[in-house]
Design a protein around this motif. Sequence first.
Motif, PDB file in Angstrom:
ATOM      1  N   GLN A   1       8.152  -3.695 -12.869  1.00  0.00           N
ATOM      2  CA  GLN A   1       6.760  -4.112 -12.735  1.00  0.00           C
ATOM      3  C   GLN A   1       5.815  -3.134 -13.422  1.00  0.00           C
ATOM      4  O   GLN A   1       4.850  -3.522 -14.086  1.00  0.00           O
ATOM      5  CB  GLN A   1       6.370  -4.195 -11.256  1.00  0.00           C
ATOM      6  CG  GLN A   1       6.843  -5.432 -10.520  1.00  0.00           C
ATOM      7  CD  GLN A   1       6.377  -5.393  -9.084  1.00  0.00           C
ATOM      8  OE1 GLN A   1       7.068  -4.880  -8.200  1.00  0.00           O
ATOM      9  NE2 GLN A   1       5.197  -5.910  -8.827  1.00  0.00           N
ATOM     10  N   ALA A   2       6.099  -1.849 -13.238  1.00  0.00           N
ATOM     11  CA  ALA A   2       5.219  -0.815 -13.797  1.00  0.00           C
ATOM     12  C   ALA A   2       5.216  -0.862 -15.319  1.00  0.00           C
ATOM     13  O   ALA A   2       4.166  -0.696 -15.949  1.00  0.00           O
ATOM     14  CB  ALA A   2       5.672   0.558 -13.303  1.00  0.00           C
ATOM     15  N   LYS A   3       6.367  -1.092 -15.916  1.00  0.00           N
ATOM     16  CA  LYS A   3       6.432  -1.170 -17.377  1.00  0.00           C
ATOM     17  C   LYS A   3       5.687  -2.409 -17.888  1.00  0.00           C
ATOM     18  O   LYS A   3       5.033  -2.360 -18.936  1.00  0.00           O
ATOM     19  CB  LYS A   3       7.884  -1.179 -17.834  1.00  0.00           C
ATOM     20  CG  LYS A   3       8.566   0.185 -17.659  1.00  0.00           C
ATOM     21  CD  LYS A   3       9.947   0.217 -18.281  1.00  0.00           C
ATOM     22  CE  LYS A   3      10.528   1.625 -18.219  1.00  0.00           C
ATOM     23  NZ  LYS A   3      11.864   1.716 -18.844  1.00  0.00           N
ATOM     24  N   GLN A   4       5.790  -3.499 -17.138  1.00  0.00           N
ATOM     25  CA  GLN A   4       5.034  -4.694 -17.510  1.00  0.00           C
ATOM     26  C   GLN A   4       3.536  -4.425 -17.405  1.00  0.00           C
ATOM     27  O   GLN A   4       2.757  -4.829 -18.275  1.00  0.00           O
ATOM     28  CB  GLN A   4       5.426  -5.865 -16.610  1.00  0.00           C
ATOM     29  CG  GLN A   4       6.818  -6.399 -16.871  1.00  0.00           C
ATOM     30  CD  GLN A   4       7.183  -7.532 -15.921  1.00  0.00           C
ATOM     31  OE1 GLN A   4       6.415  -7.884 -15.021  1.00  0.00           O
ATOM     32  NE2 GLN A   4       8.361  -8.105 -16.110  1.00  0.00           N
ATOM     33  N   TRP A   5       3.156  -3.726 -16.332  1.00  0.00           N
ATOM     34  CA  TRP A   5       1.741  -3.391 -16.138  1.00  0.00           C
ATOM     35  C   TRP A   5       1.226  -2.541 -17.297  1.00  0.00           C
ATOM     36  O   TRP A   5       0.121  -2.777 -17.807  1.00  0.00           O
ATOM     37  CB  TRP A   5       1.570  -2.634 -14.819  1.00  0.00           C
ATOM     38  CG  TRP A   5       0.220  -2.014 -14.652  1.00  0.00           C
ATOM     39  CD1 TRP A   5      -0.901  -2.616 -14.167  1.00  0.00           C
ATOM     40  CD2 TRP A   5      -0.170  -0.684 -15.024  1.00  0.00           C
ATOM     41  NE1 TRP A   5      -1.962  -1.743 -14.203  1.00  0.00           N
ATOM     42  CE2 TRP A   5      -1.538  -0.548 -14.719  1.00  0.00           C
ATOM     43  CE3 TRP A   5       0.524   0.408 -15.572  1.00  0.00           C
ATOM     44  CZ2 TRP A   5      -2.233   0.632 -14.958  1.00  0.00           C
ATOM     45  CZ3 TRP A   5      -0.171   1.577 -15.806  1.00  0.00           C
ATOM     46  CH2 TRP A   5      -1.538   1.689 -15.501  1.00  0.00           C
ATOM     47  N   LEU A   6       2.012  -1.547 -17.738  1.00  0.00           N
ATOM     48  CA  LEU A   6       1.598  -0.666 -18.824  1.00  0.00           C
ATOM     49  C   LEU A   6       1.348  -1.466 -20.103  1.00  0.00           C
ATOM     50  O   LEU A   6       0.421  -1.174 -20.863  1.00  0.00           O
ATOM     51  CB  LEU A   6       2.659   0.411 -19.065  1.00  0.00           C
ATOM     52  CG  LEU A   6       2.291   1.535 -20.032  1.00  0.00           C
ATOM     53  CD1 LEU A   6       1.093   2.317 -19.519  1.00  0.00           C
ATOM     54  CD2 LEU A   6       3.478   2.470 -20.249  1.00  0.00           C
TER      55      LEU A   6
ATOM     56  N   GLY B   1      -2.347   4.678 -10.582  1.00  0.00           N
ATOM     57  CA  GLY B   1      -2.266   4.962  -9.144  1.00  0.00           C
ATOM     58  C   GLY B   1      -2.650   3.758  -8.313  1.00  0.00           C
ATOM     59  O   GLY B   1      -1.992   3.451  -7.310  1.00  0.00           O
ATOM     60  N   HIS B   2      -3.714   3.053  -8.713  1.00  0.00           N
ATOM     61  CA  HIS B   2      -4.138   1.854  -7.982  1.00  0.00           C
ATOM     62  C   HIS B   2      -3.075   0.764  -8.030  1.00  0.00           C
ATOM     63  O   HIS B   2      -2.825   0.079  -7.026  1.00  0.00           O
ATOM     64  CB  HIS B   2      -5.443   1.328  -8.569  1.00  0.00           C
ATOM     65  CG  HIS B   2      -6.635   2.177  -8.248  1.00  0.00           C
ATOM     66  ND1 HIS B   2      -7.903   1.887  -8.703  1.00  0.00           N
ATOM     67  CD2 HIS B   2      -6.755   3.318  -7.510  1.00  0.00           C
ATOM     68  CE1 HIS B   2      -8.751   2.806  -8.260  1.00  0.00           C
ATOM     69  NE2 HIS B   2      -8.064   3.686  -7.550  1.00  0.00           N
ATOM     70  N   PHE B   3      -2.448   0.598  -9.187  1.00  0.00           N
ATOM     71  CA  PHE B   3      -1.412  -0.434  -9.320  1.00  0.00           C
ATOM     72  C   PHE B   3      -0.237  -0.172  -8.375  1.00  0.00           C
ATOM     73  O   PHE B   3       0.191  -1.060  -7.631  1.00  0.00           O
ATOM     74  CB  PHE B   3      -0.911  -0.499 -10.760  1.00  0.00           C
ATOM     75  CG  PHE B   3       0.397  -1.216 -10.907  1.00  0.00           C
ATOM     76  CD1 PHE B   3       0.460  -2.601 -10.833  1.00  0.00           C
ATOM     77  CD2 PHE B   3       1.587  -0.507 -11.080  1.00  0.00           C
ATOM     78  CE1 PHE B   3       1.667  -3.268 -10.942  1.00  0.00           C
ATOM     79  CE2 PHE B   3       2.796  -1.168 -11.186  1.00  0.00           C
ATOM     80  CZ  PHE B   3       2.841  -2.548 -11.119  1.00  0.00           C
ATOM     81  N   VAL B   4       0.289   1.050  -8.409  1.00  0.00           N
ATOM     82  CA  VAL B   4       1.432   1.383  -7.546  1.00  0.00           C
ATOM     83  C   VAL B   4       1.036   1.287  -6.077  1.00  0.00           C
ATOM     84  O   VAL B   4       1.787   0.753  -5.243  1.00  0.00           O
ATOM     85  CB  VAL B   4       1.964   2.796  -7.865  1.00  0.00           C
ATOM     86  CG1 VAL B   4       3.084   3.177  -6.908  1.00  0.00           C
ATOM     87  CG2 VAL B   4       2.457   2.866  -9.304  1.00  0.00           C
ATOM     88  N   ALA B   5      -0.149   1.789  -5.734  1.00  0.00           N
ATOM     89  CA  ALA B   5      -0.604   1.758  -4.343  1.00  0.00           C
ATOM     90  C   ALA B   5      -0.741   0.323  -3.848  1.00  0.00           C
ATOM     91  O   ALA B   5      -0.235  -0.031  -2.776  1.00  0.00           O
ATOM     92  CB  ALA B   5      -1.929   2.500  -4.204  1.00  0.00           C
ATOM     93  N   ASN B   6      -1.412  -0.532  -4.604  1.00  0.00           N
ATOM     94  CA  ASN B   6      -1.633  -1.914  -4.153  1.00  0.00           C
ATOM     95  C   ASN B   6      -0.334  -2.695  -4.048  1.00  0.00           C
ATOM     96  O   ASN B   6      -0.164  -3.511  -3.133  1.00  0.00           O
ATOM     97  CB  ASN B   6      -2.604  -2.615  -5.096  1.00  0.00           C
ATOM     98  CG  ASN B   6      -4.046  -2.196  -4.856  1.00  0.00           C
ATOM     99  OD1 ASN B   6      -4.336  -1.457  -3.913  1.00  0.00           O
ATOM    100  ND2 ASN B   6      -4.955  -2.642  -5.701  1.00  0.00           N
ATOM    101  N   ALA B   7       0.590  -2.462  -4.996  1.00  0.00           N
ATOM    102  CA  ALA B   7       1.890  -3.151  -4.917  1.00  0.00           C
ATOM    103  C   ALA B   7       2.626  -2.745  -3.642  1.00  0.00           C
ATOM    104  O   ALA B   7       3.242  -3.584  -2.965  1.00  0.00           O
ATOM    105  CB  ALA B   7       2.728  -2.828  -6.148  1.00  0.00           C
ATOM    106  N   SER B   8       2.557  -1.477  -3.278  1.00  0.00           N
ATOM    107  CA  SER B   8       3.218  -0.991  -2.069  1.00  0.00           C
ATOM    108  C   SER B   8       2.527  -1.519  -0.814  1.00  0.00           C
ATOM    109  O   SER B   8       3.187  -1.873   0.177  1.00  0.00           O
ATOM    110  CB  SER B   8       3.222   0.536  -2.042  1.00  0.00           C
ATOM    111  OG  SER B   8       3.866   1.067  -3.179  1.00  0.00           O
TER     112      SER B   8
END
Length: 516
Positions: A476-481, A239-246
């Motif tokens: 990006q999300a898949k890279q983050w995972l 959640g933090h990753f998606v929120a901060n990217a946005s």
Amino acid sequence: MDSGLLSEERSDEVSGLDTSLSAQAHYSHSYLPIFQNGSATNWFHYSDEARHHKKLKRTQSIAESIGSNSSLYSGGKSYSNSSTSFISRSSSTNSLNRLHFRDHIWTYTQRYLAAEAVEEAAAAMISAAEGEVEEDGSGDGMRLVQLLIACAEAVACRDKTHASSLLSELRANALVFGSSFQRVASCFVQGLTDRLSLVQPLGAVGFVAPSINSVDTAWEKKEEALRLVYEICPHIKFGHFVANASILEAFEGENFAHVVDLGMTLGLAHGQQWRQLIHSLANRAGRPPRRLRITGVGLCVDRFKIIGEELEAYAQDLDINLEFSAVESNLENLRPEDIKREDGEALVVNSILQLHCVVKESRGALNSVLQKINELSPKVLVLVEQDSSHNGPFFLGRFMEALHYYSAIFDSLEAMLPKYDTRRAKIEQFYFGEEIKNIVSCEGPARVERHERVDQWRRRMSRAGFQAAPNKMMAQAKQWLGKVKACEGYTIMEEKGCLVLGWKSKPIVAASCWKC
């Protein structure tokens, strides 16, 4: 017709209907025939069929589905005699005479949807039980599934004698340090025990409000469990990753930036989400914003101020001018004028696992909060929520959905941590276990864990005047995972513009972005 809207508008009538149906009926296990004098062979035969066909669409009419599954929603007994079944259904229908026509349609539609949810959840439970049988060669998993569902039925029917007997057997088999399903079962046993102690005797109307224990030690345990969830599980970090990217995208080229944090990132001790954002702003290409403001909204203002002081010192070391402020208010009482705004600043609103608590039975509670947020005219609202249906009007449907959802979470914990790791037990009992107990045992304002699915959130957001922002972060999300080294089994999917973190294809957390 929007079932979510009717859920809010007719909650009192539906609550009374659910109680009435449960009180009229007798419990049975007829909707899971494999449990009636069934052998292991019958069990596996059914589970194979369920796994291969649970995705098929129903072709029955709603009325046929209601008739064939009437015992499921009320804990009612299913009879082989057709005339007796007809009388039972007619009795249930007659109890609806006082409702309007649209309430009839909505009620039966909810029952139909609950039947599908229970069917899928039951198949998943059977699959989990099979895994335990293969692992230890016993039928403990099968028996636990049977006992849990039977006990939920008895509790729904207010049959204290039978429910207490089943709970005694469950306590002996649902072990806190057992298999993953035994561990999740132990949390549901606690919830069922609490619910049974709160319901009034058969024939009474309503639900006794639970007493609220404000014990400091309980809060400390939950706080420690939250910290462990953040460190070990990818749910909150996702959640933090998606929120901060946005948020970074929304602040692109802005000199004055302002973040309004609803719930102050769940109260995590050091404001991890905002440390990451400050670091990204300081290191991004081009000049960082001349000023960054963060406003934390919640009731723990003293705690927020401590976090704010730490963040201001951290930002100063990175040459970021940060101003922190706190607004002491719950979300329902928050007013747009409570948020101090300045000319020329870009504002975003951040909600991490918070807004589901405002999905109350009172009419329009969430819509009112969303409209207030809309008045702030944010560039983006980031919404991160548990992706599951734990807010339906029927107790048994909610119970089965929750059993399916949390079984997946406990399965993931088993893959990450050893059986006797105390960190795992703390996460299970004091974090996810507290959510389970609230979903299972509480009703009315006391039930705050009202998680809903992506589609329902889309309807609620649209009604409040928000539009979904396009999602461009899948890669990006898949890279983050991969970078966070999450346990193998976690997946990231895209569903109608939302990014969904799941465990073995079971959705766990959904993140989405919205614009006015």
